[in-house]
Scaffold this motif. Sequence first.
Motif, short mmCIF file in Angstrom:
data_model
loop_
_atom_site.label_atom_id
_atom_site.label_comp_id
_atom_site.label_asym_id
_atom_site.label_seq_id
_atom_site.Cartn_x
_atom_site.Cartn_y
_atom_site.Cartn_z
N ILE A 33 32.06 -67.02 -0.40
CA ILE A 33 31.55 -66.18 1.08
C ILE A 33 30.83 -65.07 0.53
O ILE A 33 31.15 -64.38 -0.66
CB ILE A 33 32.62 -65.61 1.81
CG1 ILE A 33 33.58 -66.94 2.14
CG2 ILE A 33 32.26 -65.16 3.19
CD1 ILE A 33 34.80 -66.49 2.78
N SER A 34 29.57 -64.66 1.04
CA SER A 34 28.84 -63.38 0.82
C SER A 34 28.94 -62.54 2.06
O SER A 34 28.46 -62.96 3.03
CB SER A 34 27.45 -63.70 0.21
OG SER A 34 27.38 -64.42 -0.89
N VAL A 35 29.10 -61.38 1.87
CA VAL A 35 29.02 -60.48 2.95
C VAL A 35 28.02 -59.22 2.58
O VAL A 35 28.42 -58.37 1.84
CB VAL A 35 30.55 -59.81 3.26
CG1 VAL A 35 30.59 -59.05 4.55
CG2 VAL A 35 31.47 -60.90 3.49
N ARG A 48 44.39 -64.70 -2.11
CA ARG A 48 44.77 -64.06 -0.66
C ARG A 48 45.70 -65.28 0.12
O ARG A 48 46.40 -64.92 0.91
CB ARG A 48 43.42 -63.73 0.16
CG ARG A 48 43.55 -63.39 1.54
CD ARG A 48 44.45 -61.93 1.76
NE ARG A 48 44.10 -60.89 0.81
CZ ARG A 48 43.14 -59.87 1.53
NH1 ARG A 48 42.96 -60.04 2.75
NH2 ARG A 48 42.68 -58.92 0.66
N ILE A 49 44.95 -66.34 0.16
CA ILE A 49 45.86 -67.51 0.77
C ILE A 49 47.47 -67.63 0.36
O ILE A 49 48.44 -67.68 1.14
CB ILE A 49 45.28 -68.99 0.63
CG1 ILE A 49 43.77 -69.00 1.39
CG2 ILE A 49 45.99 -69.82 0.86
CD1 ILE A 49 42.95 -70.31 1.03
N GLN A 50 47.43 -67.56 -1.12
CA GLN A 50 48.96 -67.44 -1.68
C GLN A 50 49.46 -66.16 -1.14
O GLN A 50 50.73 -66.13 -0.84
CB GLN A 50 48.79 -67.61 -2.99
CG GLN A 50 50.27 -67.47 -3.81
CD GLN A 50 51.02 -68.58 -3.36
OE1 GLN A 50 50.27 -69.74 -2.74
NE2 GLN A 50 52.24 -68.48 -3.99
N SER A 58 54.26 -68.63 6.16
CA SER A 58 53.59 -69.74 6.68
C SER A 58 52.62 -70.17 5.80
O SER A 58 52.15 -69.78 4.89
CB SER A 58 52.93 -69.24 8.18
OG SER A 58 52.00 -70.23 8.87
N THR A 59 52.30 -71.55 5.98
CA THR A 59 51.39 -72.30 5.12
C THR A 59 50.03 -72.38 5.91
O THR A 59 49.08 -72.82 5.11
CB THR A 59 51.86 -73.85 5.12
OG1 THR A 59 52.21 -74.53 6.40
CG2 THR A 59 53.45 -73.67 4.06
N ASP A 60 49.85 -72.17 7.35
CA ASP A 60 48.90 -72.33 7.80
C ASP A 60 48.03 -70.88 7.89
O ASP A 60 47.73 -70.21 8.91
CB ASP A 60 48.83 -72.86 9.39
CG ASP A 60 47.67 -72.91 10.08
OD1 ASP A 60 46.69 -73.45 9.30
OD2 ASP A 60 47.76 -73.09 11.14
N VAL A 61 47.54 -70.37 6.75
CA VAL A 61 46.74 -69.19 6.67
C VAL A 61 45.51 -69.28 6.01
O VAL A 61 44.85 -68.28 5.89
CB VAL A 61 47.64 -68.31 5.84
CG1 VAL A 61 49.19 -68.28 6.38
CG2 VAL A 61 47.99 -68.72 4.35
N ARG A 66 40.19 -66.09 4.74
CA ARG A 66 38.83 -66.15 4.87
C ARG A 66 38.43 -64.82 5.76
O ARG A 66 37.50 -63.98 5.21
CB ARG A 66 38.07 -67.38 5.34
CG ARG A 66 38.37 -68.50 4.35
CD ARG A 66 37.54 -69.75 4.70
NE ARG A 66 37.71 -70.81 4.16
CZ ARG A 66 38.64 -71.80 4.33
NH1 ARG A 66 39.34 -71.65 5.45
NH2 ARG A 66 38.79 -72.63 3.45
N GLU A 67 39.14 -64.78 6.78
CA GLU A 67 38.48 -63.76 8.05
C GLU A 67 39.04 -62.32 7.47
O GLU A 67 38.36 -61.57 7.52
CB GLU A 67 39.03 -64.31 9.16
CG GLU A 67 38.73 -65.26 9.84
CD GLU A 67 37.29 -65.39 10.01
OE1 GLU A 67 36.50 -64.17 10.55
OE2 GLU A 67 36.39 -66.50 9.76
N SER A 68 40.13 -62.32 6.88
CA SER A 68 40.60 -61.01 6.32
C SER A 68 39.73 -60.66 5.21
O SER A 68 39.49 -59.39 5.08
CB SER A 68 42.19 -61.08 5.97
OG SER A 68 42.34 -61.97 4.89
#
Length: 398
Positions: A33-35, A48-50, A58-61, A66-68
Motif C-alpha cells: 500500500i502507498s499513502v 499488524r495483522i498478528q 480475533s482472527t478476522d482482522v 490495512r485500514e489502521s
Amino acid sequence: MLKLTLRKYLTALVLIGGVTGPSLAQSLFDPVISVDRSAITQYELEQRIQFLRILERSTDVDERARESLIDDHLKMAAASLLGIALSEDILTQAMSAFAANANRSLGQLLIDLAQDGIDEKTYRDYIEVGTTWREVVRSRFASRGNPTEEEIDRALASAGDQGGIQVLLTEIVLPAAPEQLANARQTAERLTRIKSTSQFSEQARLLSASQSRNNGGKLEWTNLNDLPAGLRPIISGLHPGQITEPLEVQNAIVLFQLRDVAESSATGAKISAIEYALLSGPAEAVATASRKADTCDDLFGLAKAEPGLKLTIQSQTPDQISRSIALRFTSLDKNEFIILPAAQTGQADLVMLCARVHMALENVSRTQIAGNLRSARLTSLADGYLAELRSTADIIFH
C-alpha cells in the motif's frame, strides 16, 4: 530482539515456501500500500495483522490491519506538519502504561510479543501513533472541546441519581463513502440549520439511510443512560429542537435532533455492557441471512452453513464499541439488526443487538461530566479530521 524475531520469520518462510535469496527479500519488503508516496510493506502488514489478532483476540482482522496502517501514516503526516514529535521518555512512558494495563512490565510484554512473532518496533510504532495523534487532536481542537458551564449543569442533572432521564430523538444517517463525503458534509451542514422538528423528520424520510427513515427518523423514548457513551453528553447538552453537530463515522454522517425530554421518579440504570453479533461476508449472502434470522442464536447456524460468512459475538462496554456501530444501536432493540456496507466492494456487515446489560447508576462529579463532554467532542472532531485526511490522500493498493 527485532533481529532475532525477524530471523525466525524469514527462516519460517524459507522452510514453508522454499523461497530464498533476493526473491524473499523482495516479496517481504515490497510495498503493498502507498499513502501519499509513503510505503506500507508486506512485512508491516503481516506484523499488524498478528498484533491485532492478539490485541482483539480475533482472527478476522486483516481488513482492519490495512485500514489502521493507512490511518497511521495519515496521522503521523499530520503530526509532522504541525511539528509534533514525541520525546523518547514520553514514548517509553506510553509503552509502559499500555503494558501495565495488561498487568505486565514493559520488558515482560516485549518478551511475550516476541514469542508470538511480533517485533518490538511493531509495538513501538503502534503506541507512538496513538500517543502522537492525541497531541495532534489537542493542538488543533482543544479550544473547541471545552463545554460551557450551562452544558455541564444540564448534563450533571441528567446523569444524577434524582431520577431517570428519557429523551425523544430523531436521527438522520447520511451515506458518506469517500466519493460521497464532500456532498454529505454540505448536506449535513444544511441540516444543522433546521429549526423545525417536522422539517427535520421530513428530511429523514428523504435522505436517511437508516431503517428509521420509514418513521421520519423518529425514535421511541430512550433512557439517556442507554445511549452510547460518546453520544450521551452531547445529547445532554441540547435543548428540545436543537440538533447535534454532524457525527462522522465510517461511510456515514449521523445527526440527531432532540424532540423532548422527560424525567421519571425511578433512578435510571446505565449500561455496563452491550452484547452484539457481527456477521460479515458477501453482501448477497448477508442479506439472505438477515431474512432468515430472528435472533442472535439463529446466526450461528446460518454462518456455519455459508462458508463465506464470518460471525463474531462480542460483549463490550459502550466505550469499547466502535463509534460507527455504537451510534446505530440507538435505534435498535433486542434481536433487531442493521446492515452496513463494508470497506471492501461487494461486502457487508450485519450488526444485531443481542442484549443490553445494566448496572446501578453511580453518582458522577462535575469534573467527570466536563471530561466526558470534552472527550466526546474531541472524538467527533478527530474522526472528522481523519476522514478529511483520507478523502484527500493518494492511497494506492499494489
